[in-house]
Design a protein around this motif. Sequence first.
Motif, PDB file in Angstrom:
ATOM      1  N   PRO A 186     -17.011  -1.935  -1.640  1.00  0.00           N
ATOM      2  CA  PRO A 186     -17.348  -1.268  -0.365  1.00  0.00           C
ATOM      3  C   PRO A 186     -16.485  -1.835   0.771  1.00  0.00           C
ATOM      4  O   PRO A 186     -16.247  -3.038   0.846  1.00  0.00           O
ATOM      5  CB  PRO A 186     -18.835  -1.610  -0.172  1.00  0.00           C
ATOM      6  CG  PRO A 186     -19.353  -1.860  -1.559  1.00  0.00           C
ATOM      7  CD  PRO A 186     -18.208  -2.496  -2.309  1.00  0.00           C
ATOM      8  N   GLY A 187     -16.017  -0.930   1.626  1.00  0.00           N
ATOM      9  CA  GLY A 187     -15.181  -1.366   2.735  1.00  0.00           C
ATOM     10  C   GLY A 187     -13.727  -1.576   2.373  1.00  0.00           C
ATOM     11  O   GLY A 187     -12.988  -2.208   3.127  1.00  0.00           O
TER      12      GLY A 187
ATOM     13  N   ASP B 130      -7.115  -6.095  -2.991  1.00  0.00           N
ATOM     14  CA  ASP B 130      -8.459  -5.533  -3.136  1.00  0.00           C
ATOM     15  C   ASP B 130      -8.536  -4.066  -2.736  1.00  0.00           C
ATOM     16  O   ASP B 130      -9.550  -3.407  -2.976  1.00  0.00           O
ATOM     17  CB  ASP B 130      -9.460  -6.336  -2.295  1.00  0.00           C
ATOM     18  CG  ASP B 130      -9.715  -7.717  -2.870  1.00  0.00           C
ATOM     19  OD1 ASP B 130      -9.523  -7.895  -4.089  1.00  0.00           O
ATOM     20  OD2 ASP B 130     -10.092  -8.621  -2.095  1.00  0.00           O
ATOM     21  N   PHE B 131      -7.474  -3.553  -2.125  1.00  0.00           N
ATOM     22  CA  PHE B 131      -7.442  -2.148  -1.718  1.00  0.00           C
ATOM     23  C   PHE B 131      -6.672  -1.291  -2.720  1.00  0.00           C
ATOM     24  O   PHE B 131      -6.599  -0.076  -2.568  1.00  0.00           O
ATOM     25  CB  PHE B 131      -6.796  -2.008  -0.331  1.00  0.00           C
ATOM     26  CG  PHE B 131      -7.551  -2.671   0.777  1.00  0.00           C
ATOM     27  CD1 PHE B 131      -8.420  -1.948   1.574  1.00  0.00           C
ATOM     28  CD2 PHE B 131      -7.413  -4.026   1.037  1.00  0.00           C
ATOM     29  CE1 PHE B 131      -9.121  -2.548   2.609  1.00  0.00           C
ATOM     30  CE2 PHE B 131      -8.098  -4.643   2.059  1.00  0.00           C
ATOM     31  CZ  PHE B 131      -8.965  -3.901   2.852  1.00  0.00           C
TER      32      PHE B 131
ATOM     33  N   LEU C 122      -8.902   3.587   1.425  1.00  0.00           N
ATOM     34  CA  LEU C 122      -7.610   3.750   2.087  1.00  0.00           C
ATOM     35  C   LEU C 122      -7.768   3.704   3.604  1.00  0.00           C
ATOM     36  O   LEU C 122      -6.952   3.094   4.312  1.00  0.00           O
ATOM     37  CB  LEU C 122      -6.959   5.072   1.665  1.00  0.00           C
ATOM     38  CG  LEU C 122      -5.632   5.431   2.343  1.00  0.00           C
ATOM     39  CD1 LEU C 122      -4.585   4.350   2.085  1.00  0.00           C
ATOM     40  CD2 LEU C 122      -5.122   6.787   1.853  1.00  0.00           C
ATOM     41  N   LEU C 123      -8.826   4.338   4.132  1.00  0.00           N
ATOM     42  CA  LEU C 123      -9.054   4.312   5.578  1.00  0.00           C
ATOM     43  C   LEU C 123      -9.330   2.891   6.062  1.00  0.00           C
ATOM     44  O   LEU C 123      -8.902   2.493   7.156  1.00  0.00           O
ATOM     45  CB  LEU C 123     -10.222   5.235   5.945  1.00  0.00           C
ATOM     46  CG  LEU C 123      -9.934   6.738   5.868  1.00  0.00           C
ATOM     47  CD1 LEU C 123     -11.187   7.534   6.198  1.00  0.00           C
ATOM     48  CD2 LEU C 123      -8.808   7.123   6.821  1.00  0.00           C
ATOM     49  N   ASP C 124     -10.049   2.108   5.234  1.00  0.00           N
ATOM     50  CA  ASP C 124     -10.308   0.713   5.597  1.00  0.00           C
ATOM     51  C   ASP C 124      -9.007  -0.079   5.647  1.00  0.00           C
ATOM     52  O   ASP C 124      -8.820  -0.951   6.501  1.00  0.00           O
ATOM     53  CB  ASP C 124     -11.281   0.075   4.603  1.00  0.00           C
ATOM     54  CG  ASP C 124     -12.675   0.663   4.695  1.00  0.00           C
ATOM     55  OD1 ASP C 124     -13.184   0.805   5.813  1.00  0.00           O
ATOM     56  OD2 ASP C 124     -13.240   1.010   3.640  1.00  0.00           O
ATOM     57  N   TRP C 125      -8.096   0.215   4.713  1.00  0.00           N
ATOM     58  CA  TRP C 125      -6.802  -0.463   4.719  1.00  0.00           C
ATOM     59  C   TRP C 125      -6.005  -0.110   5.979  1.00  0.00           C
ATOM     60  O   TRP C 125      -5.400  -0.980   6.608  1.00  0.00           O
ATOM     61  CB  TRP C 125      -6.003  -0.098   3.465  1.00  0.00           C
ATOM     62  CG  TRP C 125      -4.592  -0.602   3.495  1.00  0.00           C
ATOM     63  CD1 TRP C 125      -3.455   0.140   3.611  1.00  0.00           C
ATOM     64  CD2 TRP C 125      -4.170  -1.971   3.433  1.00  0.00           C
ATOM     65  NE1 TRP C 125      -2.351  -0.671   3.622  1.00  0.00           N
ATOM     66  CE2 TRP C 125      -2.763  -1.974   3.514  1.00  0.00           C
ATOM     67  CE3 TRP C 125      -4.843  -3.175   3.318  1.00  0.00           C
ATOM     68  CZ2 TRP C 125      -2.021  -3.140   3.476  1.00  0.00           C
ATOM     69  CZ3 TRP C 125      -4.097  -4.358   3.285  1.00  0.00           C
ATOM     70  CH2 TRP C 125      -2.710  -4.334   3.354  1.00  0.00           C
TER      71      TRP C 125
END
Length: 526
Positions: free
Chosen positions: A32-33, A89-90, A36-39
């Motif tokens: 979670p988190g 992690d992404f 791609l948007l989190d990256w």
Amino acid sequence: MLNVPSQSFPAAGSQQRVAPTGQSRNKVALKPGHSLLDWIRLTKSGRDLTGLRGRLIEVTEEELKKHNTRNDCWTCIRGMVYNVSAYMDFHPGGEELMRAAGIDSTDLFDQVHRWVNYESMLKECLVGRMAVKPSPALQAQTEKTESAHMNGLSVPPPSRQEPLSSPLPAKDHRPRYYWFQTDGTVNIIVYTKRKIPSAGCAVVDLQGDTLRVEMLLGKMSYLLYWRLSSEVQGRVDVQTAHSVGKVQVCLHKSVKDKWTKVGQPLEHHDTFIQCKDRELSYRECVLVSKSDVTHDTQVLCLQLPPGSNMQVPVGRHVYLKTSLQGTDVVKPYTPVDQSLIPPSQSSAEMGSDLNLMIKIYPDGLLTSHLASLPIGSSLSVGGPEGSFSMRILHDVTHLYMLAAGTGFTPMARLIRLALQDLASIRKTKLMFFNRQERDILWCSQLDELCTKEERFEVEYVLSEPTDSWKGRRGRIDACMLRNFLERPEKAKCLVCVCGPTRFTELAVQLVRQLDFSEEEIQIFQG
């Protein structure tokens, strides 16, 4: 370049392998988190993802091999080295990324991810470029030609055997470039080896079969200049990665053929010299709109030709040139944004238009001509030029501006820069001198900015006010400056001055009398 291992990537049992026909492709479940948007959010957070604090380095093969662990993972793709530790992690393939650790992974990447725009995804992870070892044939070459670039990377001069006691060479601050191509594009990448302001620094002109790319880096100018190898479409795209100092210029091929080089170098190609020693370059622009600012001042919006892109650094001016009565008339103007805090723009959108705030003088030869110029007319624009350097703002905590009349124009972009990009500046104050209230440029925008930004203050001074004016009256003097130019303990101050010559001379004299040093005063001419 490095030898690429022959193993397949991903491995035969990898979760990144395409599943048999009829089954969906398996991927590693991301935590979670870690989408791609989190990256993307992480890359825009300002966090140092390289471990080098914004520096770009040349990486040797031996150095690359050292960074081959989960928490210290570097890899090389097409001559550029990235620290992908934070991306681990992404990555949809999870630990499969470790197969690229410490090696040139170009072939491995192309087998699985060739369509991925890795340069955009990993731009904040860029460590630098691979150090290219020139071949013996290149070492013997004495004439500088386009062939002296391997994959577009500048080949260093042949090394000489020096005594062991020789001092280490000074750091090379000279920008570098390389180029690559796809079936439909030719891309020139410039690494400036320094951070680039958000306003950009690239001036690109594609005129027929010639391409001129200039980087304005403080007081220095870096120029690339070719007659192109083949025909291209009449537009150019420019992308800037500000924090790593990278500029990418993309040309679109007219015919999908393979280029062996960008083109034939022209005069002054690949030179790095003082801006003041660089000859001005002009391009024909089109007047697309006029808007009134006050009773005698307008903002003219000029559209650059499709093959041009002009990112004007803060504090620089351009030149308008036109022929009047058989004589070329040239005058400098400082560009402004569409408003004090314009909507955010991507680097691809910046640089296609130029906004100039111009006061119309009834007896002025050029300004009277501009006032009567119909929409759709052409004007020749040269530059940019100017001596202002962003380095002067380093560690400034209190920014003061003294402007008279159209001397406000260089301050407009400086205000935006201070409030949006320079967190170290705790207070930005403008003292704005005019004759009457109707002469105040962007008065409503300045007032609105004061209500929105607690770090910004403006004080108006009128020399010919009406009886209803409740603000400060008179002309610049030591008393009003003494109250305005605060110097808190441990503050680093900068006072910027611009206006008519007499105003500027008096203002600077008064500021010096208040014990501000020469390094704390910045004068904008005109």
